[in-house]
Design a protein around this motif. Structure first.
Motif, PDB file in Angstrom:
ATOM      1  N   HIS A  71       0.763  -1.192  -0.152  1.00  0.00           N
ATOM      2  CA  HIS A  71       0.073  -0.023   0.132  1.00  0.00           C
ATOM      3  C   HIS A  71       0.899   1.290  -0.081  1.00  0.00           C
ATOM      4  O   HIS A  71       0.593   2.176  -0.897  1.00  0.00           O
ATOM      5  CB  HIS A  71      -0.949   0.049   1.283  1.00  0.00           C
ATOM      6  CG  HIS A  71      -1.705   1.279   1.243  1.00  0.00           C
ATOM      7  ND1 HIS A  71      -2.965   1.487   0.494  1.00  0.00           N
ATOM      8  CD2 HIS A  71      -1.918   2.347   2.298  1.00  0.00           C
ATOM      9  CE1 HIS A  71      -3.480   2.606   1.070  1.00  0.00           C
ATOM     10  NE2 HIS A  71      -2.677   3.044   2.207  1.00  0.00           N
ATOM     11  N   LEU A  72       1.969   1.355   0.876  1.00  0.00           N
ATOM     12  CA  LEU A  72       2.842   2.466   0.927  1.00  0.00           C
ATOM     13  C   LEU A  72       3.612   2.655  -0.344  1.00  0.00           C
ATOM     14  O   LEU A  72       3.924   3.561  -0.677  1.00  0.00           O
ATOM     15  CB  LEU A  72       3.706   2.477   2.226  1.00  0.00           C
ATOM     16  CG  LEU A  72       2.582   2.639   3.356  1.00  0.00           C
ATOM     17  CD1 LEU A  72       3.665   2.221   4.690  1.00  0.00           C
ATOM     18  CD2 LEU A  72       2.087   3.975   3.589  1.00  0.00           C
ATOM     19  N   TRP A  73       4.172   1.366  -0.748  1.00  0.00           N
ATOM     20  CA  TRP A  73       4.871   1.449  -2.037  1.00  0.00           C
ATOM     21  C   TRP A  73       4.445   2.324  -3.129  1.00  0.00           C
ATOM     22  O   TRP A  73       5.203   2.919  -4.167  1.00  0.00           O
ATOM     23  CB  TRP A  73       5.536  -0.014  -2.379  1.00  0.00           C
ATOM     24  CG  TRP A  73       6.731   0.042  -3.146  1.00  0.00           C
ATOM     25  CD1 TRP A  73       6.650  -0.388  -4.520  1.00  0.00           C
ATOM     26  CD2 TRP A  73       8.023   0.371  -3.040  1.00  0.00           C
ATOM     27  NE1 TRP A  73       8.011  -0.235  -4.885  1.00  0.00           N
ATOM     28  CE2 TRP A  73       8.549   0.192  -4.276  1.00  0.00           C
ATOM     29  CE3 TRP A  73       8.684   0.836  -1.812  1.00  0.00           C
ATOM     30  CZ2 TRP A  73      10.108   0.295  -4.128  1.00  0.00           C
ATOM     31  CZ3 TRP A  73      10.048   0.984  -2.003  1.00  0.00           C
ATOM     32  CH2 TRP A  73      10.593   0.802  -3.108  1.00  0.00           C
ATOM     33  N   GLN A  74       3.083   2.029  -3.183  1.00  0.00           N
ATOM     34  CA  GLN A  74       2.357   2.778  -4.287  1.00  0.00           C
ATOM     35  C   GLN A  74       2.469   4.161  -4.331  1.00  0.00           C
ATOM     36  O   GLN A  74       2.306   4.958  -5.223  1.00  0.00           O
ATOM     37  CB  GLN A  74       1.130   2.293  -4.329  1.00  0.00           C
ATOM     38  CG  GLN A  74       0.682   0.771  -4.689  1.00  0.00           C
ATOM     39  CD  GLN A  74      -0.841   0.436  -4.300  1.00  0.00           C
ATOM     40  OE1 GLN A  74      -1.508   1.185  -4.111  1.00  0.00           O
ATOM     41  NE2 GLN A  74      -1.054  -0.753  -4.714  1.00  0.00           N
ATOM     42  N   THR A  75       3.038   4.803  -3.202  1.00  0.00           N
ATOM     43  CA  THR A  75       2.971   6.307  -3.068  1.00  0.00           C
ATOM     44  C   THR A  75       4.273   6.471  -3.983  1.00  0.00           C
ATOM     45  O   THR A  75       4.410   7.795  -4.429  1.00  0.00           O
ATOM     46  CB  THR A  75       3.338   6.549  -1.670  1.00  0.00           C
ATOM     47  OG1 THR A  75       4.523   6.294  -1.229  1.00  0.00           O
ATOM     48  CG2 THR A  75       2.287   6.327  -0.786  1.00  0.00           C
ATOM     49  N   ARG A  76       5.130   5.684  -4.135  1.00  0.00           N
ATOM     50  CA  ARG A  76       6.136   5.971  -5.135  1.00  0.00           C
ATOM     51  C   ARG A  76       5.875   6.463  -6.719  1.00  0.00           C
ATOM     52  O   ARG A  76       6.617   6.920  -7.395  1.00  0.00           O
ATOM     53  CB  ARG A  76       7.462   4.883  -4.958  1.00  0.00           C
ATOM     54  CG  ARG A  76       7.814   4.810  -3.921  1.00  0.00           C
ATOM     55  CD  ARG A  76       8.943   3.461  -3.874  1.00  0.00           C
ATOM     56  NE  ARG A  76      10.184   4.090  -4.294  1.00  0.00           N
ATOM     57  CZ  ARG A  76      10.765   3.862  -5.504  1.00  0.00           C
ATOM     58  NH1 ARG A  76      10.107   3.130  -6.505  1.00  0.00           N
ATOM     59  NH2 ARG A  76      11.989   4.169  -5.968  1.00  0.00           N
ATOM     60  N   GLN A  77       4.764   6.017  -6.991  1.00  0.00           N
ATOM     61  CA  GLN A  77       4.133   6.207  -8.287  1.00  0.00           C
ATOM     62  C   GLN A  77       3.583   7.655  -8.521  1.00  0.00           C
ATOM     63  O   GLN A  77       3.222   8.014  -9.640  1.00  0.00           O
ATOM     64  CB  GLN A  77       2.992   5.110  -8.614  1.00  0.00           C
ATOM     65  CG  GLN A  77       3.441   3.605  -8.529  1.00  0.00           C
ATOM     66  CD  GLN A  77       2.410   2.714  -8.644  1.00  0.00           C
ATOM     67  OE1 GLN A  77       1.319   3.180  -9.143  1.00  0.00           O
ATOM     68  NE2 GLN A  77       2.655   1.467  -8.451  1.00  0.00           N
ATOM     69  N   GLY A  78       3.638   8.477  -7.474  1.00  0.00           N
ATOM     70  CA  GLY A  78       3.109   9.780  -7.631  1.00  0.00           C
ATOM     71  C   GLY A  78       1.933  10.208  -6.703  1.00  0.00           C
ATOM     72  O   GLY A  78       1.695   9.067  -5.930  1.00  0.00           O
ATOM     73  N   PRO A  79       1.662  11.174  -6.645  1.00  0.00           N
ATOM     74  CA  PRO A  79       0.716  11.637  -5.535  1.00  0.00           C
ATOM     75  C   PRO A  79      -0.705  11.268  -6.033  1.00  0.00           C
ATOM     76  O   PRO A  79      -1.015  11.070  -7.038  1.00  0.00           O
ATOM     77  CB  PRO A  79       0.561  13.253  -5.849  1.00  0.00           C
ATOM     78  CG  PRO A  79       1.981  13.517  -6.383  1.00  0.00           C
ATOM     79  CD  PRO A  79       2.183  12.411  -7.373  1.00  0.00           C
TER      80      PRO A  79
END
Length: 270
Positions: free
Chosen positions: A221-229
């Protein structure tokens, strides 16, 4: 990213004249202030005009302040580095995290390790210590039939020492401990006199599979934040977030919360 305790931290800085041009300084000093207030002064060398670096072997965990001072031209630069403790708590291994995210290279290893530490803190904040550690806690009681330790589950009592001169100490073998609640009583039903410094071991020698699985879900879930806001997805799906969790916002999706539920601390505990 934090450095491992004992690793060499490469410190860098640039010396520029008042006009902003990289310039060789006539002298340079690097001062590293350690967490305990002591200082170290690693040697600095120039690698390209006005570009300096110094190698510092870390010796203490915690925040370090790095101060560069240049002479002729007069310039200065302040920075900081963080050093992990020798055995930072991690509910997942790096290999486990990489396998779950299908990572085969080491390029993201440092970031993953930081996420693992953050996730561990989040789960422990809701479920109590997961990783075994020694806890030193001040218990401010005067006379009590029982005391309740904060970090549960408790594995073992190590010592109960008085804070005040002439106070009473207690042999852990003379006490009854409820591991799940952290409640400690004298086996002879007498009163416990304080205040005390209690040293004990807390955590789980065997980490429940549900908590490990929850950690993997939070990691994805948190790793997906690397894909952008992106805005948190609200809903009832396993990887959605119904509502923000106190102290953790939108960091924990539904499925992870469901897996942690049997181990959640009662309200007001922890």
């Amino acid at each position: 990213m934090p450095f491992d305790l004992g690793a060499t931290a490469r410190l860098t800085a640039e010396c520029r004249d008042p006009g902003g041009t990289l310039t060789t300084a006539s002298a340079v000093t690097v001062t590293v202030t350690l967490p305990d207030g002591t200082t170290a002064t690693p040697a600095a060398t120039e690698h390209g005009t006005g570009e300096y670096r110094a190698d510092y072997v870390t010796a203490q965990p915690g925040r370090h302040v790095v101060r560069w001072v240049f002479t002729a031209p007069a310039a200065a630069h302040t920075d900081s580095i963080d050093v992990r403790e020798a055995a930072p708590p991690g509910i997942l291994s790096l290999a486990d995290a990489k396998t779950y995210l299908n990572k085969s290279t080491s390029e993201d290893d440092d970031e993953l390790r930081t996420w693992i530490e953050s996730i561990t803190a989040g789960i422990e904040g809701m479920c109590g210590p997961v990783i075994v550690r020694t806890v030193v806690e001040r218990v401010d009681v005067r006379r009590a039939s029982a005391i309740a330790l904060r970090a549960t589950p408790v594995i073992d009592l190590l010592s109960l020492a008085p804070i005040r001169t002439g106070g009473t100490s207690y042999d852990p073998d003379s006490l009854d401990l409820d591991p799940s609640t952290g409640i400690v009583r004298r086996t002879d039903a007498g009163l416990i006199l304080g205040p005390l410094i209690v040293t004990y071991t807390a955590g789980r020698r065997i980490v429940p599979a549900a908590l490990t699985s929850a950690a993997r879900i939070i990691l994805r879930h948190l790793w997906q934040t690397r894909q952008g806001p992106q805005r948190p997805q609200l809903g009832t799906g396993d990887f959605d977030v119904n509502e923000p969790v106190p102290s953790f916002g939108y960091a924990i999706p539904n499925r992870a919360l469901q897996l942690m539920e049997p181990y959640r601390l009662p309200p007001g505990v922890g």
